[in-house]
Write a protein that holds these residues in place. Sequence first.
Motif, PDB file in Angstrom:
ATOM      1  N   ARG A   2       0.831  -1.206   0.000  1.00 41.15           N
ATOM      2  CA  ARG A   2       0.000   0.000   0.000  1.00 41.15           C
ATOM      3  C   ARG A   2       0.866   1.255   0.000  1.00 41.15           C
ATOM      4  O   ARG A   2       0.575   2.207  -0.731  1.00 41.15           O
ATOM      5  N   THR A   3       1.941   1.254   0.779  1.00 41.24           N
ATOM      6  CA  THR A   3       2.827   2.414   0.817  1.00 41.24           C
ATOM      7  C   THR A   3       3.500   2.629  -0.526  1.00 41.24           C
ATOM      8  O   THR A   3       3.606   3.761  -1.003  1.00 41.24           O
ATOM      9  N   THR A   6       1.000   4.197  -2.902  1.00 38.55           N
ATOM     10  CA  THR A   6       0.713   5.610  -2.645  1.00 38.55           C
ATOM     11  C   THR A   6       1.871   6.514  -3.041  1.00 38.55           C
ATOM     12  O   THR A   6       1.665   7.689  -3.333  1.00 38.55           O
ATOM     13  N   LEU A  60      -4.328   0.822  -7.121  1.00 40.51           N
ATOM     14  CA  LEU A  60      -4.523   1.419  -5.799  1.00 40.51           C
ATOM     15  C   LEU A  60      -5.656   0.729  -5.053  1.00 40.51           C
ATOM     16  O   LEU A  60      -5.552   0.464  -3.851  1.00 40.51           O
ATOM     17  N   VAL A  65      -5.909   0.823  -0.840  1.00 44.62           N
ATOM     18  CA  VAL A  65      -6.104   2.264  -0.678  1.00 44.62           C
ATOM     19  C   VAL A  65      -7.591   2.559  -0.871  1.00 44.62           C
ATOM     20  O   VAL A  65      -8.180   2.118  -1.856  1.00 44.62           O
ATOM     21  N   GLN A  69      -9.280   8.087  -1.499  1.00 45.74           N
ATOM     22  CA  GLN A  69      -7.874   8.488  -1.421  1.00 45.74           C
ATOM     23  C   GLN A  69      -7.136   8.196  -2.723  1.00 45.74           C
ATOM     24  O   GLN A  69      -6.114   8.810  -3.009  1.00 45.74           O
ATOM     25  N   ALA A  70      -7.640   7.255  -3.497  1.00 42.90           N
ATOM     26  CA  ALA A  70      -7.014   6.924  -4.779  1.00 42.90           C
ATOM     27  C   ALA A  70      -7.180   8.059  -5.785  1.00 42.90           C
ATOM     28  O   ALA A  70      -6.309   8.286  -6.630  1.00 42.90           O
TER      29      ALA A  70
END
Length: 124
Positions: A2-3, A6, A60, A65, A69-70
């Motif tokens: 996930r990090t 992003t 994403l 995510v 937020q995507a």
Amino acid sequence: MRTLATVLAPLQSGAAYLLLIPWDLRNRPEHPGELIETTPVRTWAVVVFTLVLLALGLWLGRSGVPPWQAMPLAAGVPSALLLVSYLTHRTPDANPWPPAWVCFTVLMAGGVLLAALAGRFSAR
């Protein structure tokens, strides 16, 4: 994962925009002295850019995510670059760019949102 998603999504979407969409979007004559103008944006480039944004949204979403937020992660950088392009290339006539920027930003964000939702549900 996930990090990584992003961090890489804004970089990839910004790079795709810079590689595929011309910086000066104003219409111009194809040949000097012509009255008929054409756009510098190519259809194939818009299609490839759209596919990149959809793939990033899907990635994403699959990475966990949240879809809301995507949207800024994948569509934020291209939207900002588009706005800067519009603001740095003023047209001598009426300025249709502010409504066009809003329209294109909504299209980019909406496409990313739908792709992120699809990615989120396919990951389950």
